[in-house]
Design a protein around this motif. Structure first.
Motif, PDB file in Angstrom:
ATOM      1  N   UNK A  40      -5.171   9.009   6.027  1.00 24.95           N
ATOM      2  CA  UNK A  40      -5.100   7.585   5.726  1.00 24.95           C
ATOM      3  C   UNK A  40      -3.956   7.345   4.756  1.00 24.95           C
ATOM      4  N   UNK A  41      -3.459   6.113   4.734  1.00 20.94           N
ATOM      5  CA  UNK A  41      -2.381   5.741   3.821  1.00 20.94           C
ATOM      6  C   UNK A  41      -2.675   4.367   3.249  1.00 20.94           C
ATOM      7  N   UNK A  42      -2.204   4.115   2.017  1.00 18.91           N
ATOM      8  CA  UNK A  42      -2.511   2.817   1.415  1.00 18.91           C
ATOM      9  C   UNK A  42      -1.665   2.573   0.182  1.00 18.91           C
ATOM     10  N   UNK A  43      -1.882   1.399  -0.398  1.00 17.32           N
ATOM     11  CA  UNK A  43      -1.378   1.076  -1.725  1.00 17.32           C
ATOM     12  C   UNK A  43      -2.372   1.603  -2.765  1.00 17.32           C
ATOM     13  N   UNK A  44      -2.181   1.200  -4.014  1.00 19.95           N
ATOM     14  CA  UNK A  44      -3.010   1.718  -5.101  1.00 19.95           C
ATOM     15  C   UNK A  44      -4.475   1.305  -4.950  1.00 19.95           C
TER      16      UNK A  44
END
Length: 258
Positions: A40-44
């Protein structure tokens, strides 16, 4: 790029309170596709809500790789209390993020800096994902540091180049106009002469990721060749492909063909 204060979360978040969250599953990779529920990938995660924590728990995330610098973490600490998850810090920049705005860097210059000056940390992140999955990789906006590392991982595993580019470029659709206006106003007060603020803070043009992938191919033969040149073994690269890519199921003969 991580920017001071990510501002209000935008639309498209897959976990409540987290900007730009997504699973990289389902991307074409030759005859196969990337596995869902692995990376998965994301912002803070500073605005992760109670509902969001339950959603992360349901996804089974076991390791979080935080690419932010110390000052960013102190400014917006992750709200992951109560989650049984390991956090690995892997800051990619050797100096403050503000330096890129101060020297008015372009995205291409920023990404070349990441590839050339943070290669050891990039390998560290790839190995961290291999060691413990499902994993979430994030920075502040989930655009540049996350985009470059995830793009290299996907390309090295054999994901079709146009799919890697499209996954990177999709970030722009996850950054709301409200968030972008908030960030740009703050940055313009701090760096009034900079010309590349909008691109650095809000854009993820397909051209930028194609430039990264083309450069790695010219200089190292391929994105996998880049990781190999930084010390990853062929066995590790094979493990990366096995971890991220699901081969197509074999076709069974139809009754009328037997």
């Amino acid at each position: 790029m991580t920017t001071p204060g990510a501002g209000p979360s935008g639309a498209g978040a897959g976990v409540d309170g987290v900007l730009n969250f997504r699973d990289v599953g389902g991307l074409p990779a030759g005859a196969g596709t990337t596995r869902s529920g692995v990376l998965f990938r994301s912002a803070h995660l500073a605005r992760l809500s109670d509902q969001g924590r339950e959603e992360l728990r349901a996804l089974g995330v076991r390791r979080i790789v935080d690419l932010r610098a110390d000052d960013e973490v102190a400014f917006e600490p992750s709200r992951i209390e109560g989650l049984e998850v390991e956090t690995l810090r892997a800051p990619l920049f050797s100096g403050p993020t503000s330096s890129f705005f101060e020297r008015d860097a372009t995205l291409d210059q920023l990404y070349r800096s990441l590839v050339d000056e943070s290669s050891d940390r990039i390998v560290e992140v790839v190995r961290a994902v291999l060691e413990t999955r499902p994993a979430l990789v994030h920075c502040t906006a989930g655009k540049d540091r996350t985009g470059v590392i995830v793009g290299i991982m996907l390309a090295a595993a054999g994901v079709d180049e146009e799919a890697v580019v499209a996954d990177y470029a999709a970030t722009a659709g996850h950054l709301s106009p409200e968030r972008n206006a908030f960030v740009l106003a703050r940055l313009r007060r701090m760096h009034p002469e900079a010309r590349n603020l909008e691109e650095l803070a809000t854009r993820s043009p397909a051209r930028a990721m194609r430039t990264v992938l083309d450069s790695l191919t010219v200089r190292f033969g391929s994105p996998a060749g880049y990781l190999r040149a930084q010390g990853m073994s062929d066995a590790e690269l094979a493990d990366l492909r096995g971890a991220l890519i699901a081969a197509p199921a074999p076709e069974h003969p139809r009754a009328e063909d037997t």
